[in-house]
Design a protein around this motif. Structure first.
Motif, PDB file in Angstrom:
ATOM      1  N   UNK A 137     -46.373  20.588 -13.700  1.00 54.36           N
ATOM      2  CA  UNK A 137     -47.354  20.042 -14.647  1.00 54.36           C
ATOM      3  C   UNK A 137     -48.663  19.726 -13.929  1.00 54.36           C
ATOM      4  N   UNK A 138     -48.576  19.276 -12.689  1.00 56.47           N
ATOM      5  CA  UNK A 138     -49.776  18.956 -11.910  1.00 56.47           C
ATOM      6  C   UNK A 138     -50.624  20.199 -11.626  1.00 56.47           C
TER       7      UNK A 138
ATOM      8  N   UNK B  10     -33.494  26.962 -15.143  1.00 58.40           N
ATOM      9  CA  UNK B  10     -34.059  27.295 -16.453  1.00 58.40           C
ATOM     10  C   UNK B  10     -34.638  26.108 -17.224  1.00 58.40           C
ATOM     11  N   UNK B  11     -34.180  24.907 -16.954  1.00 58.31           N
ATOM     12  CA  UNK B  11     -34.698  23.744 -17.683  1.00 58.31           C
ATOM     13  C   UNK B  11     -36.156  23.445 -17.352  1.00 58.31           C
ATOM     14  N   UNK B  12     -36.708  24.073 -16.319  1.00 53.33           N
ATOM     15  CA  UNK B  12     -38.091  23.803 -15.911  1.00 53.33           C
ATOM     16  C   UNK B  12     -39.054  23.903 -17.077  1.00 53.33           C
ATOM     17  N   UNK B  13     -39.023  25.030 -17.799  1.00 52.84           N
ATOM     18  CA  UNK B  13     -40.048  25.258 -18.823  1.00 52.84           C
ATOM     19  C   UNK B  13     -39.913  24.301 -19.997  1.00 52.84           C
ATOM     20  N   UNK B  14     -38.702  23.892 -20.336  1.00 54.93           N
ATOM     21  CA  UNK B  14     -38.545  22.901 -21.399  1.00 54.93           C
ATOM     22  C   UNK B  14     -39.065  21.532 -20.946  1.00 54.93           C
ATOM     23  N   UNK B  15     -38.819  21.187 -19.686  1.00 59.08           N
ATOM     24  CA  UNK B  15     -39.333  19.918 -19.170  1.00 59.08           C
ATOM     25  C   UNK B  15     -40.858  19.930 -19.083  1.00 59.08           C
ATOM     26  N   UNK B  16     -41.432  21.058 -18.706  1.00 62.04           N
ATOM     27  CA  UNK B  16     -42.889  21.180 -18.667  1.00 62.04           C
ATOM     28  C   UNK B  16     -43.451  21.039 -20.080  1.00 62.04           C
ATOM     29  N   UNK B  17     -42.836  21.713 -21.040  1.00 61.02           N
ATOM     30  CA  UNK B  17     -43.294  21.616 -22.434  1.00 61.02           C
ATOM     31  C   UNK B  17     -43.204  20.177 -22.929  1.00 61.02           C
ATOM     32  N   UNK B  18     -42.149  19.488 -22.571  1.00 64.22           N
ATOM     33  CA  UNK B  18     -41.990  18.088 -22.973  1.00 64.22           C
ATOM     34  C   UNK B  18     -43.091  17.215 -22.375  1.00 64.22           C
ATOM     35  N   UNK B  19     -43.407  17.442 -21.115  1.00 66.59           N
ATOM     36  CA  UNK B  19     -44.466  16.663 -20.462  1.00 66.59           C
ATOM     37  C   UNK B  19     -45.825  16.944 -21.115  1.00 66.59           C
ATOM     38  N   UNK B  20     -46.100  18.203 -21.401  1.00 64.22           N
ATOM     39  CA  UNK B  20     -47.371  18.544 -22.057  1.00 64.22           C
ATOM     40  C   UNK B  20     -47.454  17.914 -23.438  1.00 64.22           C
ATOM     41  N   UNK B  21     -46.343  17.891 -24.148  1.00 65.31           N
ATOM     42  CA  UNK B  21     -46.306  17.238 -25.466  1.00 65.31           C
ATOM     43  C   UNK B  21     -46.673  15.763 -25.340  1.00 65.31           C
ATOM     44  N   UNK B  22     -46.158  15.103 -24.308  1.00 63.79           N
ATOM     45  CA  UNK B  22     -46.480  13.687 -24.100  1.00 63.79           C
ATOM     46  C   UNK B  22     -47.973  13.486 -23.869  1.00 63.79           C
TER      47      UNK B  22
ATOM     48  N   UNK C 152     -53.081  11.527 -26.269  1.00 60.79           N
ATOM     49  CA  UNK C 152     -54.492  11.837 -26.442  1.00 60.79           C
ATOM     50  C   UNK C 152     -55.171  12.343 -25.178  1.00 60.79           C
ATOM     51  N   UNK C 153     -54.398  12.690 -24.173  1.00 62.46           N
ATOM     52  CA  UNK C 153     -54.964  13.197 -22.921  1.00 62.46           C
ATOM     53  C   UNK C 153     -55.369  14.661 -23.066  1.00 62.46           C
ATOM     54  N   UNK C 154     -54.570  15.422 -23.812  1.00 60.49           N
ATOM     55  CA  UNK C 154     -54.838  16.839 -24.048  1.00 60.49           C
ATOM     56  C   UNK C 154     -54.826  17.130 -25.541  1.00 60.49           C
TER      57      UNK C 154
ATOM     58  N   UNK D 261     -54.507  22.601 -28.472  1.00 59.37           N
ATOM     59  CA  UNK D 261     -54.831  23.934 -27.969  1.00 59.37           C
ATOM     60  C   UNK D 261     -54.848  23.986 -26.443  1.00 59.37           C
ATOM     61  N   UNK D 262     -55.292  22.934 -25.798  1.00 57.72           N
ATOM     62  CA  UNK D 262     -55.306  22.891 -24.321  1.00 57.72           C
ATOM     63  C   UNK D 262     -53.878  22.828 -23.775  1.00 57.72           C
ATOM     64  N   UNK D 263     -53.006  22.101 -24.451  1.00 52.48           N
ATOM     65  CA  UNK D 263     -51.605  22.021 -24.018  1.00 52.48           C
ATOM     66  C   UNK D 263     -50.934  23.379 -24.139  1.00 52.48           C
ATOM     67  N   UNK D 264     -51.191  24.079 -25.239  1.00 55.43           N
ATOM     68  CA  UNK D 264     -50.613  25.407 -25.434  1.00 55.43           C
ATOM     69  C   UNK D 264     -51.141  26.399 -24.400  1.00 55.43           C
ATOM     70  N   UNK D 265     -52.439  26.328 -24.118  1.00 52.94           N
ATOM     71  CA  UNK D 265     -53.026  27.188 -23.092  1.00 52.94           C
ATOM     72  C   UNK D 265     -52.434  26.868 -21.725  1.00 52.94           C
ATOM     73  N   UNK D 266     -52.290  25.584 -21.417  1.00 50.15           N
ATOM     74  CA  UNK D 266     -51.705  25.172 -20.134  1.00 50.15           C
ATOM     75  C   UNK D 266     -50.286  25.715 -20.001  1.00 50.15           C
TER      76      UNK D 266
END
Length: 133
Positions: free
Chosen positions: A11-12, A41-53, A58-60, A63-68
């Motif tokens: 995520x960083x 394999x759980x990496x991408x789900x955990x990344x998606x969860x972090x981006x959702x947070x 209100x940090x992202x 559209x920026x989260x989806x692009x990231x």
């Protein structure tokens, strides 16, 4: 050289946080072939969860989260399947969640380091804080 990376590091690569600079150095080394970043394999789900947070906080914007998420996926972190029974055994042995155990299991299996920013994981001898990369 192969290294295991968890979601707290990946995520960083896209979101400015403490130790993002060190995480991006690892990403750049991965992209240049100096190291091979791998994860369960759980990496991408955990990344998606972090981006959702980040969106919820209100940090992202959405559209920026989806692009990231798309850009992170394109880094081609090597995803290696893990045996759930072995991951459970690792979780029970080390007193961590099964998600955390999946990363530990890979590091143990390949006798390599696990880079993380997760304090709970740093108790494991294979784990290193991303700030030390």
């Amino acid at each position: 050289m192969r290294v295991v990376v968890d979601a707290s590091v990946v995520v960083k690569w896209a979101v400015p946080e403490p130790y993002s600079q060190e995480a991006r150095k690892l990403r750049n080394d991965h992209l240049l072939g100096r190291v091979k970043a791998m994860a369960p394999p759980c990496l991408w789900l955990e990344v998606a969860s972090a981006l959702r947070k980040y969106v919820i906080r209100g940090v992202l914007p959405n559209d920026k989260a989806l692009t990231a998420a798309e850009l992170l996926y394109q880094t081609e972190v090597e995803i290696e399947e893990v045996d759930p029974r072995q991951v459970l055994a690792t979780a029970l042995k080390h007193g961590v969640t099964t998600y955390d155990a999946a990363y530990i299991h890979l590091a143990e299996k390949h006798n390599t380091l696990l880079y993380t920013a997760d304090e709970k994981l740093l108790k494991h001898p294979k784990a290193r804080h991303i700030k030390d990369y």
